[in-house]
Design a protein around this motif. Sequence first.
Motif, PDB file in Angstrom:
ATOM      1  N   ASP A 279      -2.896  15.700  64.516  1.00 43.77           N
ATOM      2  CA  ASP A 279      -2.854  16.169  63.245  1.00 43.77           C
ATOM      3  C   ASP A 279      -4.094  17.493  63.332  1.00 43.77           C
ATOM      4  N   LEU A 280      -5.324  17.060  63.465  1.00 43.54           N
ATOM      5  CA  LEU A 280      -6.057  17.797  62.894  1.00 43.54           C
ATOM      6  C   LEU A 280      -7.174  18.759  63.876  1.00 43.54           C
ATOM      7  N   ARG A 285      -5.151  24.853  65.771  1.00 44.55           N
ATOM      8  CA  ARG A 285      -4.370  25.561  66.720  1.00 44.55           C
ATOM      9  C   ARG A 285      -4.535  24.716  67.945  1.00 44.55           C
ATOM     10  N   ALA A 286      -5.138  24.293  68.259  1.00 49.74           N
ATOM     11  CA  ALA A 286      -5.039  23.368  69.672  1.00 49.74           C
ATOM     12  C   ALA A 286      -4.151  23.422  70.355  1.00 49.74           C
ATOM     13  N   ASN A 287      -3.735  24.047  71.597  1.00 43.85           N
ATOM     14  CA  ASN A 287      -3.166  24.578  72.767  1.00 43.85           C
ATOM     15  C   ASN A 287      -2.269  23.096  73.063  1.00 43.85           C
ATOM     16  N   PRO A 288      -1.627  22.447  73.246  1.00 44.09           N
ATOM     17  CA  PRO A 288      -0.618  21.349  73.737  1.00 44.09           C
ATOM     18  C   PRO A 288      -0.534  21.251  74.848  1.00 44.09           C
ATOM     19  N   ALA A 289      -0.073  22.980  75.624  1.00 48.15           N
ATOM     20  CA  ALA A 289       0.101  23.549  76.778  1.00 48.15           C
ATOM     21  C   ALA A 289      -0.400  23.702  77.853  1.00 48.15           C
ATOM     22  N   LEU A 290      -2.123  23.920  77.191  1.00 45.69           N
ATOM     23  CA  LEU A 290      -2.364  24.288  78.498  1.00 45.69           C
ATOM     24  C   LEU A 290      -2.894  22.733  79.262  1.00 45.69           C
ATOM     25  N   GLU A 291      -2.795  22.855  80.602  1.00 46.82           N
ATOM     26  CA  GLU A 291      -3.140  22.252  81.717  1.00 46.82           C
ATOM     27  C   GLU A 291      -4.517  22.165  82.256  1.00 46.82           C
ATOM     28  N   LEU A 313       2.742  12.595  68.135  1.00 45.98           N
ATOM     29  CA  LEU A 313       2.870  13.159  66.901  1.00 45.98           C
ATOM     30  C   LEU A 313       3.369  14.434  67.826  1.00 45.98           C
ATOM     31  N   LEU A 314       2.951  14.550  69.435  1.00 52.74           N
ATOM     32  CA  LEU A 314       3.187  16.022  69.572  1.00 52.74           C
ATOM     33  C   LEU A 314       5.014  16.498  70.371  1.00 52.74           C
TER      34      LEU A 314
END
Length: 318
Positions: A279-280, A285-291, A313-314
């Motif tokens: 969450d932090l 703005r961490a991007n979960p879509a990055l590969e 969480l995601l």
Amino acid sequence: MTSNRTRRRAPRIPLLAALLLGAGGTGAADLATELRLNAMVGDTETMAELLDRGAPVDAANAFGKTALMFAVEADELETVALLLTRGATVNARTVAGCTPLTFAAEGGHIGISALLIARGAHVHDRTRAGWDALMIAARHGILEMVEQLLFRGADPKAADRDGRTALMQAAERGHVALVAPLLGAGAELESRDRDGATALLIAADRGQLAMARALLEAGAEVNARDALGATALILAASQGHHELARLLLEQGANPNLQDSDGTTALMEAISTDHNALIDLLIDYRANPALEDAQGRTAADRARQLDNREAIELLARGH
């Protein structure tokens, strides 16, 4: 430190030396052994007698350790003074390259180090591992000795065989009080060790929150990378250092930088089961879509590891 002399009168131990030798001889080797034994307990009266009888002041044991080194290690200032007055070599070395001054630094014996330096001890001499007295004192957080050595010309930019400077040694152990004097004497914030790590990267990996804050306040580069491309934030995430990660993010750490494998701080937190960081990181703005280099996203890693909490969480709409 308080001398043992305030607590007891050092015993005379020629008999002990004779027992250890197996015979009570009076040859130079036997006298040298007695001299070293008495140096350990600070019996200056007996040592003076032994020297008068011809004991070689610099005779070393099998490891190259002299009576002076034993006296330094035992924090026996009066004994050290006697040996130096009687001609002991102040810059003698053991087989491992240790000197009386590095022994003083190891023990934090500030009065003795001052005496050794006044008698000509070389502040730049290194052990076989590449450590000088300043690096040793910094590793142990001995502020007064660090200041003393810097005043006497010790080099804060010098590095050991692993490329680690005194500042890096302090950063690993969290000795915040050493940051100002080391930087004031010319230590470099962005020096790199053999693995490409800066002092900040080392502090982040070790979870040294106060040290990381001090280094950042001094101007350390928050997004510096090591030889594998890891940032301080990625290292903090890998160890689950939540508050340290928050500090880095508050100070401008980029959560979307990727190491040489394409791993982000978010992926690292998931892979190491430090889900409290998810969450932090996303809040910053961490991007979960990055590969990563294998084409996996943070969610892919979570599924691969069956990290159900991370998956949930995601999936909460972040």
